[in-house]
Design a protein around this motif. Structure first.
Motif, PDB file in Angstrom:
ATOM      1  N   GLY A 132       0.808  -1.214   0.000  1.00  0.00           N
ATOM      2  CA  GLY A 132       0.000   0.000   0.000  1.00  0.00           C
ATOM      3  C   GLY A 132       0.844   1.268   0.000  1.00  0.00           C
ATOM      4  O   GLY A 132       1.882   1.348  -0.664  1.00  0.00           O
ATOM      5  N   GLU A 133       0.409   2.247   0.760  1.00  0.00           N
ATOM      6  CA  GLU A 133       1.071   3.556   0.766  1.00  0.00           C
ATOM      7  C   GLU A 133       2.522   3.484   1.220  1.00  0.00           C
ATOM      8  O   GLU A 133       3.310   4.389   0.906  1.00  0.00           O
ATOM      9  N   ALA A 134       2.886   2.441   1.940  1.00  0.00           N
ATOM     10  CA  ALA A 134       4.265   2.313   2.412  1.00  0.00           C
ATOM     11  C   ALA A 134       5.261   2.240   1.264  1.00  0.00           C
ATOM     12  O   ALA A 134       6.448   2.527   1.440  1.00  0.00           O
ATOM     13  N   MET A 135       4.781   1.850   0.085  1.00  0.00           N
ATOM     14  CA  MET A 135       5.702   1.706  -1.053  1.00  0.00           C
ATOM     15  C   MET A 135       6.022   3.039  -1.726  1.00  0.00           C
ATOM     16  O   MET A 135       7.023   3.160  -2.433  1.00  0.00           O
ATOM     17  N   MET A 136       5.168   4.051  -1.548  1.00  0.00           N
ATOM     18  CA  MET A 136       5.297   5.263  -2.360  1.00  0.00           C
ATOM     19  C   MET A 136       6.622   6.005  -2.165  1.00  0.00           C
ATOM     20  O   MET A 136       7.245   6.405  -3.152  1.00  0.00           O
ATOM     21  N   PRO A 137       7.100   6.233  -0.935  1.00  0.00           N
ATOM     22  CA  PRO A 137       8.386   6.948  -0.800  1.00  0.00           C
ATOM     23  C   PRO A 137       9.541   6.242  -1.502  1.00  0.00           C
ATOM     24  O   PRO A 137      10.378   6.903  -2.134  1.00  0.00           O
ATOM     25  N   VAL A 138       9.580   4.899  -1.422  1.00  0.00           N
ATOM     26  CA  VAL A 138      10.701   4.201  -2.057  1.00  0.00           C
ATOM     27  C   VAL A 138      10.549   4.194  -3.575  1.00  0.00           C
ATOM     28  O   VAL A 138      11.546   4.256  -4.305  1.00  0.00           O
ATOM     29  N   LEU A 139       9.315   4.140  -4.068  1.00  0.00           N
ATOM     30  CA  LEU A 139       9.119   4.205  -5.516  1.00  0.00           C
ATOM     31  C   LEU A 139       9.505   5.578  -6.052  1.00  0.00           C
ATOM     32  O   LEU A 139      10.136   5.689  -7.107  1.00  0.00           O
ATOM     33  N   GLU A 140       9.119   6.615  -5.342  1.00  0.00           N
ATOM     34  CA  GLU A 140       9.461   7.972  -5.784  1.00  0.00           C
ATOM     35  C   GLU A 140      10.962   8.158  -5.841  1.00  0.00           C
ATOM     36  O   GLU A 140      11.493   8.793  -6.764  1.00  0.00           O
TER      37      GLU A 140
END
Length: 212
Positions: A160-168
């Motif tokens: 979920g949202e936990a992935m967004m910082p590392v993807l960015e």
């Protein structure tokens, strides 16, 4: 010969149909004395359908009997032993096994083991540990062929949202393969119906265009 003795003998038959039936019998009548035999068979069983039945049979036994032995298998030199133990732990769903899924396993040189580790980690991650897991998984972006990359994308999306910082952060990586995989994962998370091939195609086009 008693039924338990026949089942144990059947697990080692040359005939996969016999092994399948024997495993089903063990799972239908669980007994802790079978656990070691089932786990040992997981490490060497060549037939996928029998391996799946072995996992099912193990889930029929108490986690107190299976989880410690499966965790011990994670240190095996045999790749199938590690992979199948991870798969079975994910099906049992006991989060006490999560600490045993180390960064070494998540980056295992064998792609099947690594993929099994990603799936198991996502299935067992305790609440609050998702961001840390996402950071470790992100180190594998760009790895392998399509099937492996799709497995990693699905694992990250499941966080979920936990992935967004590392993807960015990965979208700005110096390696174009990492950027492409991160972009495709983000695209797939927004539009899962489009499919991974479409997402990779779009990501490849964006990376080829370079910075705006």
């Amino acid at each position: 010969m008693t039924m338990p003795e026949a089942a144990l003998q059947g697990l080692h038959s040359d005939n996969p149909s016999v092994r399948l039936r024997a495993t089903m019998a063990v799972g239908t009548n669980p007994d802790k004395k079978f656990v070691g035999e089932l786990i040992e068979r997981c490490a060497v069983e060549p037939e996928f359908s029998v391996r799946e039945m072995l996992t099912w049979a193990l889930t029929r036994h108490p986690p107190s009997e299976t989880v410690p032995r499966l965790v011990a298998e994670l240190g095996s030199q045999r790749t199938q032993a590690r992979s199948q133990a991870l798969h079975t732990l994910s099906k049992i769903g006991d989060r006490r096994a999560f600490p045993a899924i180390t960064e070494t396993l998540l980056a295992d040189a064998d792609e099947e083991v690594a993929r099994s580790a990603w799936r198991a980690a996502v299935a067992l991650v305790p609440p609050g540990a998702e961001p840390a897991l996402a950071r470790v998984l992100a180190t594998q972006l760009g790895r392998g062929a399509r099937e492996t990359q799709l497995s990693l994308s699905r694992a990250l999306i499941a966080l979920g949202e936990a992935m967004m910082p590392v993807l960015e952060a990965a979208m700005r990586h110096s390696d174009p393969g990492v950027r492409r995989h991160a972009l495709a994962t983000e695209q797939l998370s927004r539009d899962p119906e489009a499919g991974f091939e479409f997402a990779i195609g779009e990501a490849t086009r964006i990376v080829a265009l370079g910075p705006a």
